[in-house]
Design an enzyme around this catalytic site. Structure first.
Site, PDB file in Angstrom:
ATOM      1  N   SER A 107       0.825  -1.200   0.000  1.00 42.46           N
ATOM      2  CA  SER A 107       0.000   0.000   0.000  1.00 42.46           C
ATOM      3  C   SER A 107       0.865   1.257   0.000  1.00 42.46           C
ATOM      4  CB  SER A 107      -0.894   0.000   1.242  1.00 42.46           C
ATOM      5  OG  SER A 107      -1.560   1.235   1.391  1.00 42.46           O
ATOM      6  N   THR A 157      -5.375   2.706  -7.567  1.00 45.36           N
ATOM      7  CA  THR A 157      -6.709   2.697  -6.985  1.00 45.36           C
ATOM      8  C   THR A 157      -7.539   3.793  -7.637  1.00 45.36           C
ATOM      9  OG1 THR A 157      -5.982   1.780  -4.872  1.00 45.36           O
ATOM     10  CG2 THR A 157      -8.022   3.029  -4.863  1.00 45.36           C
ATOM     11  N   LYS A 233      -7.453  -0.706 -10.147  1.00 42.92           N
ATOM     12  CA  LYS A 233      -8.005  -1.383  -8.972  1.00 42.92           C
ATOM     13  C   LYS A 233      -9.236  -0.636  -8.464  1.00 42.92           C
ATOM     14  CE  LYS A 233      -6.881  -2.614  -4.189  1.00 42.92           C
ATOM     15  NZ  LYS A 233      -7.985  -1.833  -3.577  1.00 42.92           N
ATOM     16  N   HIS A 257     -12.964  -2.186  -2.707  1.00 41.67           N
ATOM     17  CA  HIS A 257     -12.122  -1.634  -1.640  1.00 41.67           C
ATOM     18  C   HIS A 257     -12.453  -2.293  -0.301  1.00 41.67           C
ATOM     19  CE1 HIS A 257      -9.386   2.013  -1.259  1.00 41.67           C
ATOM     20  NE2 HIS A 257      -9.423   1.560  -0.021  1.00 41.67           N
TER      21      HIS A 257
END
Length: 367
Positions: A107, A157, A233, A257
């Site tokens: 992350s 993301t 994503k 998520h």
């Protein structure tokens, strides 16, 4: 570790061990947590249709993802701030993935840096999850550091102009413990999350840092600064999947998520077929995360067209219980369950798993 026979066993143990603030942060979803529940329940509404007397002497779980062979189609999703779960945090997690010969995704909001994680598992397949910051120079530096450190893909993301409403974090006035920091940053970007002025410190952190005005053009910009493949994503619509591909993405990660953004969206396994169908004429791979806790869940996702399945919370539960050994135990549980499913369902390899191996329960309610 042998006493833990399922991912649920690890989850139960982790819930007992973790401090309340960290526990609630890891396990909670957005608002009413409807989608959090549905992520799991949707798998239960799918039925596997095994083939008999196939003569399956052995199984082979190996597959290839973005040109890299992995030992099984199960990898680790990005989850933030893993040193809240265990002192070794992301380093233990990536070592476990390397040992099990699968993919680890780091992350942006990690408590171990890009370089620390790369050094901990130099031979592992590592992806870097990216948020695009208002300051494009911050973003560019993260991408270039990941590329230099040997990461193999950027998982961008795309579902987070801001963080969803996570009531547990607001109630707990969530902040990162003071002995930890966001290790990919320095100064204010590293330490701002250690305080909360009105509610969740994480929400306050991202409010003025993440770029809410993002469009698909940002993928073209990202494509211009890196040679790494880009994975979109957070896709839940077929038309968005096509837009991502046309903007330059090499893969789609079907994800909501972890049900932490917008409550009431579909479970990821429910929208997977739509997205696989939408991109069938493009040379891209489709992955899935969200709600996966068993080997049969993985199998169902593969049958519906996922090339790879990723798990986030299960890795955190294993991490909390036993560090690297706990994460490896989690992966070995899923591997064992998946091997049994391959064998009993009569599909010895990933290539043998076709969409007719699974049907929705509604097909049987009409009988």
């Amino acid at each position: 570790m042998e006493k833990y026979l399922s991912v649920k066993d690890l989850e139960n143990a982790a819930i007992e061990l973790l401090p309340k603030t960290a526990r609630d942060y890891y396990k909670s979803g957005a608002t009413e947590e409807q989608t959090l529940t549905e992520n799991r329940k949707a798998f239960q509404r799918l039925r596997i249709r095994p083939k008999c007397l196939i003569g399956v002497d052995s199984t082979d779980l190996r597959t290839t993802v973005l040109g890299h062979e992995v030992s099984m189609p199960v990898g680790i999703s990005p989850t933030a701030m893993q040193r809240m779960a265990h002192p070794d945090g992301e380093l233990a997690n990536v070592k476990a993935a390397q040992a099990e010969k699968t993919i680890y995704t780091l992350s942006t909001i990690a408590t171990s840096s890009i370089e620390e994680v790369a050094e901990a598992a130099p031979h592992g397949i590592k992806w870097f999850q990216l948020y695009i910051y208002n300051d494009r120079d911050v973003t560019k530096k993260l991408v270039l550091r990941a590329e230099k450190a040997g990461y193999k893909a950027i998982a961008l993301t795309v579902d987070t102009p801001l963080f969803g409403i996570r009531r547990a974090d607001v109630r707990n006035r969530f902040t990162l413990p003071p002995h930890l920091k966001l290790a990919n940053f320095e100064g204010e970007l590293a330490n701002k999350i250690n305080r909360s002025d009105s509610g969740s410190g994480l929400t306050e952190y991202v409010k003025n840092l993440f770029d809410k005005s993002l469009t698909w053009n940002e993928i073209k910009w990202l494509r211009s600064i890196t040679k790494l493949p880009i994975i979109a994503k957070g896709i839940l619509r077929g038309d968005d999947a096509i837009k991502a591909i046309e903007a330059g993405c090499s893969a789609i990660l079907v994800s909501n998520h972890g049900a932490r953004q917008l409550d009431g969206v579909p479970a990821t396994i429910e929208v997977l077929p739509e997205i696989v169908e939408a991109v069938k004429d493009y040379n891209v791979e489709v992955y899935l995360d969200g709600g996966v806790t068993t080997g049969t869940d993985v199998y169902k996702a593969l049958a519906l067209g996922a090339k790879m399945v990723f798990v986030g919370r299960p890795a955190l539960w294993g991490l909390a219980v036993g560090g690297q050994a706990g994460v490896q135990r989690m992966l070995s549980i899923l591997r064992n369950e998946l091997e049994h499913t391959f064998q009993i369902a009569g599909t010895p390899t990933v290539a043998d798993i076709t969409k007719d191996m699974v049907r929705h329960e509604s097909a049987y309610s009409k009988l």
